[in-house]
Write a protein that holds these residues in place. Structure first.
Motif, PDB file in Angstrom:
ATOM      1  N   PRO A   6       0.829  -1.208   0.000  1.00  0.00           N
ATOM      2  CA  PRO A   6       0.000   0.000   0.000  1.00  0.00           C
ATOM      3  C   PRO A   6       0.863   1.257   0.000  1.00  0.00           C
ATOM      4  CG  PRO A   6      -0.740  -1.570   1.664  1.00  0.00           C
ATOM      5  CD  PRO A   6       0.582  -2.057   1.172  1.00  0.00           C
ATOM      6  N   GLU A   7       0.466   2.242  -0.755  1.00  0.00           N
ATOM      7  CA  GLU A   7       1.200   3.512  -0.757  1.00  0.00           C
ATOM      8  C   GLU A   7       0.741   4.368   0.415  1.00  0.00           C
ATOM      9  OE1 GLU A   7       2.267   5.222  -4.742  1.00  0.00           O
ATOM     10  OE2 GLU A   7       0.535   4.011  -5.364  1.00  0.00           O
ATOM     11  N   GLY A   8       1.656   5.180   0.928  1.00  0.00           N
ATOM     12  CA  GLY A   8       1.323   6.045   2.056  1.00  0.00           C
ATOM     13  C   GLY A   8       1.143   5.289   3.354  1.00  0.00           C
ATOM     14  N   LEU A   9       1.911   4.200   3.532  1.00  0.00           N
ATOM     15  CA  LEU A   9       1.792   3.394   4.750  1.00  0.00           C
ATOM     16  C   LEU A   9       2.068   4.231   5.992  1.00  0.00           C
ATOM     17  CD1 LEU A   9       3.557  -0.005   3.975  1.00  0.00           C
ATOM     18  CD2 LEU A   9       1.195   0.339   4.661  1.00  0.00           C
ATOM     19  N   THR A  10       1.230   4.050   7.000  1.00  0.00           N
ATOM     20  CA  THR A  10       1.404   4.719   8.282  1.00  0.00           C
ATOM     21  C   THR A  10       1.367   3.682   9.386  1.00  0.00           C
ATOM     22  OG1 THR A  10       0.288   6.700   7.458  1.00  0.00           O
ATOM     23  CG2 THR A  10       0.514   6.475   9.854  1.00  0.00           C
ATOM     24  N   PRO A  11       2.363   3.653  10.267  1.00  0.00           N
ATOM     25  CA  PRO A  11       2.363   2.649  11.350  1.00  0.00           C
ATOM     26  C   PRO A  11       1.146   2.813  12.252  1.00  0.00           C
ATOM     27  CG  PRO A  11       4.517   3.683  11.150  1.00  0.00           C
ATOM     28  CD  PRO A  11       3.578   4.482  10.293  1.00  0.00           C
ATOM     29  N   SER A  12       0.531   1.694  12.587  1.00  0.00           N
ATOM     30  CA  SER A  12      -0.595   1.693  13.517  1.00  0.00           C
ATOM     31  C   SER A  12      -0.080   1.668  14.943  1.00  0.00           C
ATOM     32  CB  SER A  12      -1.485   0.477  13.257  1.00  0.00           C
ATOM     33  OG  SER A  12      -2.461   0.351  14.252  1.00  0.00           O
ATOM     34  N   ASP A  13      -0.910   2.166  15.866  1.00  0.00           N
ATOM     35  CA  ASP A  13      -0.524   2.131  17.276  1.00  0.00           C
ATOM     36  C   ASP A  13      -0.534   0.716  17.822  1.00  0.00           C
ATOM     37  OD1 ASP A  13      -0.261   4.872  17.312  1.00  0.00           O
ATOM     38  OD2 ASP A  13      -2.327   5.216  17.981  1.00  0.00           O
ATOM     39  N   LYS A  14      -1.321  -0.166  17.189  1.00  0.00           N
ATOM     40  CA  LYS A  14      -1.470  -1.525  17.683  1.00  0.00           C
ATOM     41  C   LYS A  14      -1.060  -2.544  16.614  1.00  0.00           C
ATOM     42  CE  LYS A  14      -5.296  -0.515  20.865  1.00  0.00           C
ATOM     43  NZ  LYS A  14      -6.697  -0.857  21.244  1.00  0.00           N
ATOM     44  N   LEU A 297       9.499   2.249   7.319  1.00  0.00           N
ATOM     45  CA  LEU A 297      10.323   1.638   8.354  1.00  0.00           C
ATOM     46  C   LEU A 297      10.873   2.677   9.322  1.00  0.00           C
ATOM     47  CD1 LEU A 297      12.183  -0.975   6.123  1.00  0.00           C
ATOM     48  CD2 LEU A 297      10.480  -1.472   7.897  1.00  0.00           C
ATOM     49  N   HIS A 298      11.210   3.852   8.804  1.00  0.00           N
ATOM     50  CA  HIS A 298      11.661   4.935   9.676  1.00  0.00           C
ATOM     51  C   HIS A 298      10.556   5.342  10.640  1.00  0.00           C
ATOM     52  CE1 HIS A 298      12.018   9.239  10.715  1.00  0.00           C
ATOM     53  NE2 HIS A 298      13.305   8.947  10.892  1.00  0.00           N
ATOM     54  N   ASP A 299       9.352   5.518  10.103  1.00  0.00           N
ATOM     55  CA  ASP A 299       8.221   5.919  10.949  1.00  0.00           C
ATOM     56  C   ASP A 299       7.870   4.826  11.950  1.00  0.00           C
ATOM     57  OD1 ASP A 299       8.176   8.225   9.481  1.00  0.00           O
ATOM     58  OD2 ASP A 299       6.395   7.694   8.297  1.00  0.00           O
ATOM     59  N   PHE A 300       7.977   3.577  11.530  1.00  0.00           N
ATOM     60  CA  PHE A 300       7.689   2.451  12.418  1.00  0.00           C
ATOM     61  C   PHE A 300       8.693   2.421  13.572  1.00  0.00           C
ATOM     62  CE2 PHE A 300       8.069  -1.920  13.857  1.00  0.00           C
ATOM     63  CZ  PHE A 300       6.746  -2.335  13.947  1.00  0.00           C
ATOM     64  N   ALA A 301       9.984   2.558  13.248  1.00  0.00           N
ATOM     65  CA  ALA A 301      11.019   2.554  14.287  1.00  0.00           C
ATOM     66  C   ALA A 301      10.808   3.702  15.263  1.00  0.00           C
ATOM     67  CB  ALA A 301      12.408   2.641  13.646  1.00  0.00           C
ATOM     68  N   GLU A 302      10.411   4.836  14.751  1.00  0.00           N
ATOM     69  CA  GLU A 302      10.180   6.001  15.610  1.00  0.00           C
ATOM     70  C   GLU A 302       8.976   5.788  16.514  1.00  0.00           C
ATOM     71  OE1 GLU A 302       9.097  10.004  13.897  1.00  0.00           O
ATOM     72  OE2 GLU A 302      11.175  10.391  14.519  1.00  0.00           O
ATOM     73  N   SER A 303       7.910   5.234  15.973  1.00  0.00           N
ATOM     74  CA  SER A 303       6.696   5.021  16.768  1.00  0.00           C
ATOM     75  C   SER A 303       6.893   3.972  17.849  1.00  0.00           C
ATOM     76  CB  SER A 303       5.541   4.604  15.853  1.00  0.00           C
ATOM     77  OG  SER A 303       5.738   3.297  15.341  1.00  0.00           O
ATOM     78  N   ARG A 304       7.845   3.050  17.656  1.00  0.00           N
ATOM     79  CA  ARG A 304       8.108   1.993  18.639  1.00  0.00           C
ATOM     80  C   ARG A 304       9.377   2.274  19.440  1.00  0.00           C
ATOM     81  NH1 ARG A 304       3.820   0.926  16.167  1.00  0.00           N
ATOM     82  NH2 ARG A 304       2.998  -1.189  15.867  1.00  0.00           N
ATOM     83  N   THR A 305       9.919   3.486  19.296  1.00  0.00           N
ATOM     84  CA  THR A 305      11.182   3.876  19.953  1.00  0.00           C
ATOM     85  C   THR A 305      12.285   2.851  19.679  1.00  0.00           C
ATOM     86  OG1 THR A 305      10.602   2.849  22.077  1.00  0.00           O
ATOM     87  CG2 THR A 305       9.966   5.165  21.761  1.00  0.00           C
ATOM     88  N   LEU A 306      12.447   2.511  18.407  1.00  0.00           N
ATOM     89  CA  LEU A 306      13.465   1.557  17.980  1.00  0.00           C
ATOM     90  C   LEU A 306      14.503   2.224  17.073  1.00  0.00           C
ATOM     91  CD1 LEU A 306      11.077  -1.423  17.070  1.00  0.00           C
ATOM     92  CD2 LEU A 306      12.576  -1.317  19.064  1.00  0.00           C
ATOM     93  N   GLN A 307      14.663   3.530  17.222  1.00  0.00           N
ATOM     94  CA  GLN A 307      15.573   4.266  16.337  1.00  0.00           C
ATOM     95  C   GLN A 307      16.998   3.712  16.302  1.00  0.00           C
ATOM     96  OE1 GLN A 307      13.563   5.647  18.604  1.00  0.00           O
ATOM     97  NE2 GLN A 307      12.719   7.616  17.959  1.00  0.00           N
ATOM     98  N   PRO A 308      17.534   3.175  17.425  1.00  0.00           N
ATOM     99  CA  PRO A 308      18.916   2.663  17.343  1.00  0.00           C
ATOM    100  C   PRO A 308      19.078   1.524  16.340  1.00  0.00           C
ATOM    101  CG  PRO A 308      18.233   2.939  19.629  1.00  0.00           C
ATOM    102  CD  PRO A 308      17.013   3.117  18.791  1.00  0.00           C
ATOM    103  N   TYR A 309      17.967   0.876  15.985  1.00  0.00           N
ATOM    104  CA  TYR A 309      18.078  -0.280  15.102  1.00  0.00           C
ATOM    105  C   TYR A 309      17.676   0.041  13.668  1.00  0.00           C
ATOM    106  CZ  TYR A 309      18.096  -2.313  19.732  1.00  0.00           C
ATOM    107  OH  TYR A 309      18.394  -2.584  21.035  1.00  0.00           O
ATOM    108  N   TRP A 310      17.369   1.316  13.420  1.00  0.00           N
ATOM    109  CA  TRP A 310      16.954   1.670  12.060  1.00  0.00           C
ATOM    110  C   TRP A 310      18.113   2.281  11.294  1.00  0.00           C
ATOM    111  CZ3 TRP A 310      16.861   6.120   9.123  1.00  0.00           C
ATOM    112  CH2 TRP A 310      16.200   6.003   7.886  1.00  0.00           C
ATOM    113  N   CYS A 311      18.293   1.850  10.068  1.00  0.00           N
ATOM    114  CA  CYS A 311      19.227   2.487   9.153  1.00  0.00           C
ATOM    115  C   CYS A 311      18.628   2.354   7.765  1.00  0.00           C
ATOM    116  CB  CYS A 311      20.617   1.857   9.220  1.00  0.00           C
ATOM    117  SG  CYS A 311      20.640   0.108   8.802  1.00  0.00           S
ATOM    118  N   GLU A 312      18.912   3.290   6.912  1.00  0.00           N
ATOM    119  CA  GLU A 312      18.275   3.295   5.599  1.00  0.00           C
ATOM    120  C   GLU A 312      18.728   2.101   4.770  1.00  0.00           C
ATOM    121  OE1 GLU A 312      18.638   6.407   2.116  1.00  0.00           O
ATOM    122  OE2 GLU A 312      17.222   7.095   3.653  1.00  0.00           O
TER     123      GLU A 312
END
Length: 439
Positions: A6-14, A297-312
């Motif tokens: 899907p285009e424009g994917l947005t991470p869900s809270d759940k 994936l960037h938005d997902f990592a941010e929403s789950r506070t997983l930024q240390p594990y995200w890289c492009e």
């Protein structure tokens, strides 16, 4: 070619799953007679609707009073077939009463039963297997069956919206359903047991495959069982490391990966992760797809506070690897409620689907086990329409259905067959050992 996600994917809270797994973190008290009726109705594309067992009994009474010279014989039949519920042992078709849909709603069937039955509907796919079950009944039972057949409606309660995640298992399931239908009384006896076998095999094999999308179309993976009369030993490597331990560890990835897969679906039927991956690799505009995946994936990592594990990610393959890492890591913190939810999924899977296949064996720990009834059923299914199979071909038939035995268990299995009297030895060579069906 359609954009593969899907285009424009947005991470869900759940995190949530609506496909491929029949287990939820609660509400999994399956009624297997209901599930059996639902699956059989889906195979036959026939249902019993708004027609109660009492109405059927009254119709039988009217027919027999009209046909029999002794009207007083009906009370005897009533006691024989209805008071004892022996009517359900006449033909598999009577199992449709167990799953009839009243009115236009499905709620009375139970959401958990529908989920499990839809798993089997997915394994069956759109393949036409048969439209009736042969019978060889006495006059009385044939008349009762004719009354029921006159009330059956075309249709099915189930509607699968999924591609088969495990095509090899779907093919064997279809073969085994067809085999049982050729033996109606055996089908009555074993259909529910067969569904429980496949429910566990499917969930276990799904757990083994859910992070292995790069391998392409799945093939059976080793998962080792012992026979219930065997002693477990910590020295048996296959049983210790590729048995319950492997199943338990793999099960922890089911909810994380399938909830991640849920957001990638773009159409019906829903696609397995290995198919989504293949579609993504084949998409003609890889830079556009990669940009969309990286953004999500960037938005997902941010929403789950997983930024240390995200890289492009530098390519689509790396993006899917990162999806796996983030999806699993979000459940690893024991202080987070997500970890508790995932643990509930694993516990429910073992309790509600795996209970008949898991035993604790002292120092050897928990092991996967097959009892004698399950072995005989697997034996008959693997031999199928043939009269007999060579032992090594039979073992391969077990493995194709997700049940592996090491060499020690295979020796115990041969001894079991010899006690049953369904072994033919052409020589001392294992290749010359034939096993016959027990039907």
């Amino acid at each position: 070619m359609l954009f593969p996600i899907p285009e424009g994917l947005t991470p869900s809270d759940k995190n949530k799953i609506n496909s491929f797994l029949p287990i939820r973190n609660k509400g999994n008290e399956f009624k297997w007679d209901t599930i059996t009726g639902l699956v059989l109705g889906h195979v036959l594309k026939k249902v019993v609707k708004n027609y109660s067992l009492d109405q059927f009994r009254e119709a039988c009474q009217a027919r027999f009073i009209a046909k029999l010279d002794e009207p007083g014989f009906w009370p005897v039949l009533d006691r024989m077939y209805f008071a004892t519920e022996a009517v359900f042992h006449i033909s598999p078709l009577f199992l449709l009463f167990k799953s009839q849909q009243k009115g236009s709603g499905k709620s009375e069937l139970g959401a958990e039963n529908l989920r499990m039955a839809e798993l089997f509907a997915g394994l069956l796919g759109n393949t036409f297997l048969f439209d009736d079950i042969p019978d060889n009944l006495n006059f009385i039972e044939q008349e009762m069956l004719n009354v029921l057949r006159s009330e059956l409606k075309a249709g099915s309660v189930l509607q699968s919206q999924e591609q088969p995640y495990l095509p090899y298992l779907a093919a064997h399931f279809q073969d085994d359903i067809t085999f049982l239908a050729c033996h109606p009384q055996y089908m009555l006896q074993e259909l529910t047991n067969m569904l429980q076998l496949y429910a566990f095999s499917y969930c276990a094999q799904l757990a083994l495959h859910v992070t292995d999308w790069k391998a392409g179309i799945p093939a059976s993976k080793p998962l080792y069982f012992i026979l219930d009369n065997e002693k477990a030993s910590k020295e048996r490597v296959a049983v210790q490391y590729y048995g319950h331990k492997l199943f338990s560890e793999s099960s922890k990835r089911l909810f994380p990966m399938l909830s991640a897969l849920e957001v990638l679906q773009i159409q019906s039927p829903k696609r397995p992760l290995w198919q989504v991956y293949r579609d993504a690799l084949a998409y003609h505009d890889q830079p556009r797809l990669l940009a969309e995946l990286n953004r999500y994936l960037h938005d997902f990592a941010e929403s789950r506070t997983l930024q240390p594990y995200w890289c492009e990610a530098q390519n689509t393959e790396q993006a899917f690897d990162l999806l796996r890492e983030l999806a699993i890591r979000q459940f690893e913190s024991e202080k987070d409620t997500r970890s508790e939810i995932n643990n509930k999924y694993v516990k429910e899977l073992e309790k509600q689907v795996g209970a008949n296949f898991i035993q604790s064996r002292g120092r050897a720990g928990r092991v996967l086990v097959l009892n004698q009834d399950q072995l005989l059923l697997l034996t008959n299914l693997a031999i199928g329409q043939r009269d007999k199979l060579r032992l090594h071909e039979l073992i391969k038939g077990f493995e194709q259905r997700g049940f592996y035995l090491d060499s020690q268990s295979q020796q115990v299995l041969v001894s079991f067959y010899e006690r049953m009297g369904n072994v033919e030895r052409m020589s001392d060579s294992g290749d010359a050992v034939y096993v016959r069906k027990t039907l």
